[in-house]
Design an enzyme around this catalytic site. Structure first.
Site, PDB file in Angstrom:
ATOM      1  CD  GLU A 248      38.564  36.976  35.975  1.00 39.57           C
ATOM      2  OE1 GLU A 248      39.011  38.119  36.130  1.00 39.57           O
ATOM      3  OE2 GLU A 248      39.223  36.031  35.508  1.00 39.57           O
ATOM      4  CE  LYS A 380      49.925  18.988  29.852  1.00 38.65           C
ATOM      5  NZ  LYS A 380      50.496  18.359  28.654  1.00 38.65           N
ATOM      6  CG  ASP A 456      46.484  19.593  28.239  1.00 36.37           C
ATOM      7  OD1 ASP A 456      46.055  19.953  29.347  1.00 36.37           O
ATOM      8  OD2 ASP A 456      47.380  18.748  28.098  1.00 36.37           O
ATOM      9  CG  HIS A 554      36.701  43.174  38.580  1.00 32.57           C
ATOM     10  ND1 HIS A 554      36.835  41.805  38.575  1.00 32.57           N
ATOM     11  CD2 HIS A 554      37.421  43.614  37.515  1.00 32.57           C
ATOM     12  CE1 HIS A 554      37.604  41.433  37.562  1.00 32.57           C
ATOM     13  NE2 HIS A 554      37.974  42.516  36.905  1.00 32.57           N
TER      14      HIS A 554
END
Length: 573
Positions: A248, A380, A456, A554
């Protein structure tokens, strides 16, 4: 005996179907083929036509299967043992097995025999068509775009075996003893099977032995993610160059600007509030009263020491901290929390929980363990229990940014930042019903640092739970900013942290491997660095929004001007 030689047939013209000429007259061999009786069929022995027999057994199989499943559901609902069967159920089981054997052995006989008959009757035509195709048609070869170098002959044979299903793809490493070669063969088999190229996915330059049995199964390559550096991040008197793996645009640049604003204002400070990984099995009893007895037993202070001794046998680093139990009817959800040293600790805490469950069966023999994880952990998934109780490392990080720095570096004002934080991060998130999402983009920074350091990635879900607070101080001249993150789940040993690239990023931060000073120090420091980087990212993005610079930045840094119209279409972004 007069043996007369048959005169030779005229040569066959391969283009006879192209120039509309009549085919040659039938020969004596053709007459013999027409007079030949068809071979007997195995289905002739059946009392009914084959299609009716198949339909009967097909209907019988699914009807009996439905009946048995229905009976199984009723037994589970009324707590009837599954092994207790009636005469009707026994007959249904026999009928199920018999119909299955028939369908397995005889279903499709008609298709197979008709295929064989067609094959026998069309041998001569197929021979001619093959010859005609070889003479008149150019060869057609299936080619992948930009093919890779050909494999050795031995590897070609293995690829064919994989495609034919003779050699399972997952067993290549154990069969060959060479992880790189196994990945290369699996990669080629994948391309031939799908007909699509993965040329842009690199194969060379990676240690496939390092991931065997711990990181990834059936590899065919590796994904390249650029790593940028934000910093220096001045945190607790130390300077850190923070690695961030991301695709990004603006993310690293924005975090870097936040680090600069914090640096010139004296840096940030952090505190680890709690450090404990959790696992919560679900167990079931015959009654809610019996489940409540387990709850009282586990939460009794008199029993904690015994439980801790049993739990701590699993590892020299695992130390039981607390046990919390909640009920849902006759089901009990037991949330164990323990320290895990410098490991993230999921496997460690799971082994300790298994030890305790085996120990509890002595006092609770009627306890039925449904699962080692009952989602009360919660792993998660966004969960209020993690937001309130914490999971992994609970960290708060704060900084005071001088008003002059807010104006010159961040291009906004203290009042604008405070107002935007209240209306966006607090009120806006509350209106959205957010759970732990009272921030601007904490998950952006958490994900980037996780990927760079071998954490993770899926645990970004709970690790990104964060509340960002901003308050004007010193008569409105300066701003106090803080991030509170109750469940940062990180480790510096095990899993992806042992890979070369990720290990290098951990080494850059000074937290590689296990701490030699005190168990868990490196993982706690990594958690504070994550929180410090989130603080910098929150400060910079909120300033950009307050100053109206978000879209402009951006468009400048997150849009490529490169002409890709001629690029290959085999890869997408």
């Amino acid at each position: 005996m007069d043996i007369r030689r048959r005169p030779p047939k005229p040569p066959v013209n391969p283009n006879r179907f192209l120039d509309n000429r009549s085919p040659p007259p039938p020969s004596d061999d053709d007459d013999i083929d027409r007079n030949r009786s068809p071979p007997p069929k195995a289905s002739d022995a059946l009392p009914l036509p084959l299609y009716l027999t198949n339909a009967v057994f097909f209907t019988l199989f699914f009807s009996v299967a439905y009946y048995l499943l229905h009976r199984w559901r009723d037994k589970i609902r009324y707590n009837t043992p599954l092994h207790v069967v009636t005469i009707t159920e026994l007959g249904a089981i026999v009928a199920l097995i018999a119909s299955f054997i028939y369908l397995l052995g005889f279903f499709g006989i008609d298709f197979v025999q008709s295929f064989i008959s067609r094959a026998d009757s069309s041998d001569s035509d197929r021979d001619f068509e093959d010859h005609h195709r070889l003479v008149t048609c150019p060869p057609i070869v299936a080619k992948l775009p930009n093919p890779e170098p050909p494999l050795p002959e031995e590897d070609e044979e293995i690829v064919k075996s994989v495609l034919d299903g003779v050699v399972p793809s997952y067993s290549l490493e154990s069969r060959l003893g060479d992880c790189k070669r196994a990945a290369s063969i699996r990669r080629e088999a994948l391309q031939r099977l799908t007909g699509r190229s993965i040329e842009g996915l690199p194969l060379d330059g990676f240690d496939y032995d390092s991931i065997l049995g711990q990181c990834c199964e059936m590899p065919v390559g590796y994904v390249q993610i650029p790593v940028g550096i934000a910093g220096p991040l001045l945190l607790d008197g130390y300077e850190y160059s923070v690695p961030m793996a991301t695709t990004e645009g603006c993310l690293v640049a924005s975090t870097n600007r936040g680090c600069k604003a914090m640096y010139v204002s004296g840096g940030a400070t952090s505190t680890v509030l709690k450090d404990g990984m959790t696992r919560a099995p679900v167990v079931r009893f015959a009654s809610a009263r019996r489940a409540s007895e387990l709850k009282f037993f586990l939460e009794s202070p008199e029993n904690f020491e015994t439980l801790a001794v049993v739990f701590n046998r699993s590892s020299r680093f695992a130390r039981l901290q607390s046990v919390m139990c909640t009920l849902a009817g006759k089901n009990a959800y037991v949330r164990f929390s323990c320290s895990t040293g410098d490991a993230m600790g999921m496997n460690m805490v799971s082994k300790g929980v298994q030890n305790v469950l085996e120990f509890l069966t002595e006092d609770f023999p009627d306890m039925d363990v449904i699962g080692i994880s009952g989602n009360f952990c919660s792993d998660k998934k966004p969960a209020a229990v993690n937001w309130i109780e914490g999971r992994g490392k609970s960290v708060v990080c704060e900084a005071v940014i001088r008003g002059e720095t807010v104006n010159k570096v961040l291009k906004t004002s203290v009042a604008s930042l405070v107002e935007l934080n209240m209306l966006k991060n607090l009120t806006g998130s509350a209106i959205a019903g957010s759970l732990g999402g009272f921030n601007a983009h904490a998950s952006n920074i958490v994900s980037a640092v996780f990927l760079a350091t071998g954490q993770d990635p899926a645990q970004n879900v709970e690790s990104s739970q964060c509340i960002t607070m901003m308050e004007a101080i010193n008569d409105g001249k300066d701003i106090h900013i803080s991030v509170t993150m109750p469940s940062i789940e990180v480790g510096t040993v095990g899993g992806g942290t042992q890979l070369a690239s990720q290990s290098a990023c951990l080494n850059l931060l000074g937290v590689k491997g296990a701490s030699k000073e005190a168990p868990g120090m490196n993982s706690r420091r990594l958690a504070t660095i994550v929180a410090g980087a989130v603080l910098a990212g929150e400060l910079s993005l909120m300033s950009a929004i307050a100053a109206g610079q978000l879209v402009k930045s951006h468009m400048k840094y997150n849009r490529s001007s490169r002409d890709i119209t001629g690029a290959t279409t085999t890869t997408t972004t």
